[in-house]
Enzyme design. Structure first.
Site, PDB file in Angstrom:
ATOM      1  N   GLU A 168       0.823  -1.226   0.000  1.00 10.03           N
ATOM      2  CA  GLU A 168       0.000   0.000   0.000  1.00 10.03           C
ATOM      3  C   GLU A 168       0.850   1.266   0.000  1.00 10.03           C
ATOM      4  O   GLU A 168       0.660   2.159   0.825  1.00 10.03           O
ATOM      5  CB  GLU A 168      -0.968  -0.013   1.196  1.00 10.03           C
ATOM      6  CG  GLU A 168      -1.979  -1.129   1.102  1.00 10.03           C
ATOM      7  CD  GLU A 168      -3.132  -1.043   2.100  1.00 10.03           C
ATOM      8  OE1 GLU A 168      -3.075  -0.222   3.027  1.00 10.03           O
ATOM      9  OE2 GLU A 168      -4.095  -1.823   1.928  1.00 10.03           O
ATOM     10  N   GLU A 201      -5.510  -8.365  -0.495  1.00 11.93           N
ATOM     11  CA  GLU A 201      -6.227  -8.046   0.760  1.00 11.93           C
ATOM     12  C   GLU A 201      -7.681  -7.800   0.400  1.00 11.93           C
ATOM     13  O   GLU A 201      -7.986  -6.862  -0.333  1.00 11.93           O
ATOM     14  CB  GLU A 201      -5.651  -6.802   1.446  1.00 11.93           C
ATOM     15  CG  GLU A 201      -4.336  -7.045   2.135  1.00 11.93           C
ATOM     16  CD  GLU A 201      -3.887  -5.869   3.008  1.00 11.93           C
ATOM     17  OE1 GLU A 201      -4.745  -5.196   3.615  1.00 11.93           O
ATOM     18  OE2 GLU A 201      -2.674  -5.628   3.054  1.00 11.93           O
TER      19      GLU A 201
HETATM   20  O1  AHR Z   1      -5.170  -5.946   6.857  1.00 11.47           O
HETATM   21  C1  AHR Z   1      -5.080  -4.837   7.680  1.00 11.47           C
HETATM   22  C2  AHR Z   1      -4.365  -3.670   7.014  1.00 11.47           C
HETATM   23  O2  AHR Z   1      -5.144  -3.195   5.959  1.00 11.47           O
HETATM   24  C3  AHR Z   1      -3.038  -3.963   6.370  1.00 11.47           C
HETATM   25  O3  AHR Z   1      -1.992  -3.888   7.265  1.00 11.47           O
HETATM   26  C4  AHR Z   1      -2.915  -2.890   5.346  1.00 11.47           C
HETATM   27  O4  AHR Z   1      -2.162  -3.302   4.228  1.00 11.47           O
HETATM   28  C5  AHR Z   1      -4.345  -2.543   4.996  1.00 11.47           C
HETATM   29  O5  AHR Z   1      -4.575  -1.193   5.043  1.00 11.47           O
END
Ligand code: AHR
Length: 505
Positions: free
Chosen positions: A175, A294
């Protein structure tokens, strides 16, 4: 309350593509109680000789998770990997800036590698491109994958790991478009750094695959320009671009929430289009694949998390992101899984974020057992029965508008054909909160198949949650469907997740 009708046609010849099993991946970050009290808790009654909780190992194995992303997440942008290896008593405790916690490094890289072996999974490793760069990514790769005879490979051997870990899939940071990220970068900055890091990493081990960081969500103001600019740099060296997206019923509008997968779908389509734009611009023959590394529902714990990080920072394993998932969350997760399957031609990796205690299908009690959250079940069913070829269903069903979305299909459905096992499985969510759906599905091209079972997850209480003591949301088998001459007639109850399985007899 009513009964609506939907039709679906499945044909062996209508195929989206082969499903990469890695779309059933997950994620373990050094965050909250994911590692400590989650997968690792020496002294717990179920802990094995290495301190791994056996109750958690069993549940993870049940899910058949093929790949697990590690060690973050936001955590990775401050991670000094060297602190997490070697004799445990020499490892330093560190202030962990992403989650304002204390990282003791008691559990590190080699412990994770040993744990993933026990759950028959592979590691998807992320390198720190926030506070570190090319040299550290290279030394980590050398430590993990080089056989022996160099500084870091010999260091690994001296730590008891004789054989290389052979980590195949690597994320170039996490990210990096997010202002919250430690070491946040502009698209041009990240693109250059990622390209040069990837180039050097592939010199060390040309067999690895690399994931270039995409946007943290489709709502980022820099989306999709971020993808276009960064891929301009990383297109040749990367194999995948990442997508991240979380969903939540923040306004308690369930009808709207249940349509969340439409947002995921639009996100996938836009990223695919952007990849193909860069491909055309570069006159490239290579296709960029998507790593949705994610995804999940995440909103229940937000307020409490902010409070913990603000009021009581620097704790070891604080209870962060401990969303307790409702039945309606499970329906959303089911429709998100269907959406990933519908894009199996481009989405080759996906990680449910995360796996244990932190926005997770599996929860643990520090002094007690472990349990399956509501979202465990659609994930389980997709992982077990969603392997093979993703079919292209022709679906017709009623549609409606919600606050955010137009033309929401009442039925979210797809099907998977497992040629090896001679199985066909339909996955279907009836989104309606009021009407059941009579599904008529034409499977005549699957000659000789018979109906095996219809599994359903349903509940009268959309907000029902599972706890250690009580699990009201569990799947059950449903009778009373007809399957004659290759035509299925099944009733899908209002607000339900359905898995309808056929096997060649
Ligand atoms: O999964 C939780 C968080 O969400 C992770 O650390 C990050 O990559 C995202 O913002």
């Amino acid at each position: 309350m009513g009964l609506k009708k939907a039709t679906m046609v499945l044909d062996k010849a209508y195929q989206i593509g082969k499903i990469d099993p890695r779309i059933y991946g997950s994620f373990i970050e050094h965050l909250g109680r994911a590692v400590y009290e989650g997968i690792y808790q020496p002294g717990h009654p179920s802990a094995d000789a290495e301190g791994f909780r056996q109750d958690v190992l069993d549940l993870v194995k049940e899910l058949q998770v093929p790949i697990i992303r590690y060690p973050g997440g936001n955590f990775v942008s401050g991670f000094q990997w060297e602190d997490s290896v070697g004799p445990v008593d020499t490892r330093p405790s560190r202030l962990e800036l992403a989650w304002r916690s204390l990282e003791t490094n008691e559990f590190g890289l080699n412990e994770f590698a040993n744990w993933t072996k026990k759950v028959n999974s592979q590691i998807m490793m992320a390198v720190n491109l926030g506070t570190r760069g090319i040299a550290e990514a290279c030394s980590l790769l050398e430590y993990c994958n080089h056989p022996s005879g160099s500084k870091y490979s010999d260091w690994r051997i001296s730590h008891g790991q004789k054989n290389p870990l052979n980590v195949k899939t690597w994320c170039l940071g996490n990210e990096m478009d997010g202002p919250w990220q430690i070491g946040h970068k502009l698209a041009q900055e990240y693109g250059r750094l990622a390209a040069e890091t990837g180039k050097a990493m592939k010199v060390i081990d040309p067999s690895i695959e690399l994931v270039s960081c995409g946007s943290s969500s489709a709502q980022m103001p820099t989306f999709p320009e971020w993808e276009a600019v960064t891929l301009d740099h990383t297109y040749d060296v990367a194999d995948y671009i990442s997508l991240h997206q979380y969903f939540g019923n923040r306004e308690n509008n369930t009808e709207d929430f249940l349509a969340s997968s439409l947002e995921m779908e639009r996100f996938i389509q836009t990223v695919t289009a952007t990849c193909d734009y860069v491909k055309a611009k570069k006159r490239s023959k290579k296709t960029m694949y998507l790593s949705f590394d994610e995804w999940n529902v995440w909103f229940h714990s937000n307020e409490q998390d902010d409070k913990i990080m603000q009021d009581t920072p620097w704790q070891k394993a604080p209870p962060l992101l401990e969303d307790m998932y409702t039945f309606e969350d499970a329906l959303v997760v089911g429709s998100l899984l269907i959406t990933l399957l519908k894009h199996a031609d481009r989405v080759k990796i996906a990680c449910m974020a995360q796996l244990v205690n932190v926005i997770a299908p599996i929860m643990t009690d520090k002094n007690g057992g472990a349990w399956r959250q509501t979202i465990f079940y659609p994930y389980l069913h997709a992982s077990l029965y969603g392997r093979g070829v993703s079919l292209q269903p022709i679906v017709s069903c009623p549609k409606y508008d919600t606050k955010t979305f137009t033309d929401v299909p009442q039925l979210e459905a797809t099907a998977v054909y497992n040629e090896e096992k001679q199985e066909v499985t339909i996955f279907a969510v009836n989104r309606s909160l009021t009407d059941s759906l009579e599904l008529e599905c034409d499977l005549r091209s699957f000659e000789g198949f018979s109906l095996t079972e219809h599994i359903v997850l349903e509940s009268d209480d959309l907000k029902a949650v599972n706890t250690l003591q009580n699990s009201p949301v569990v799947p059950r088998k449903k009778n009373a469907q007809g399957f004659d001459d290759g035509i299925l007639r099944a009733e899908l109850s209002k607000a339900s997740w359905n898995v309808i399985r056929f096997t060649h007899s």
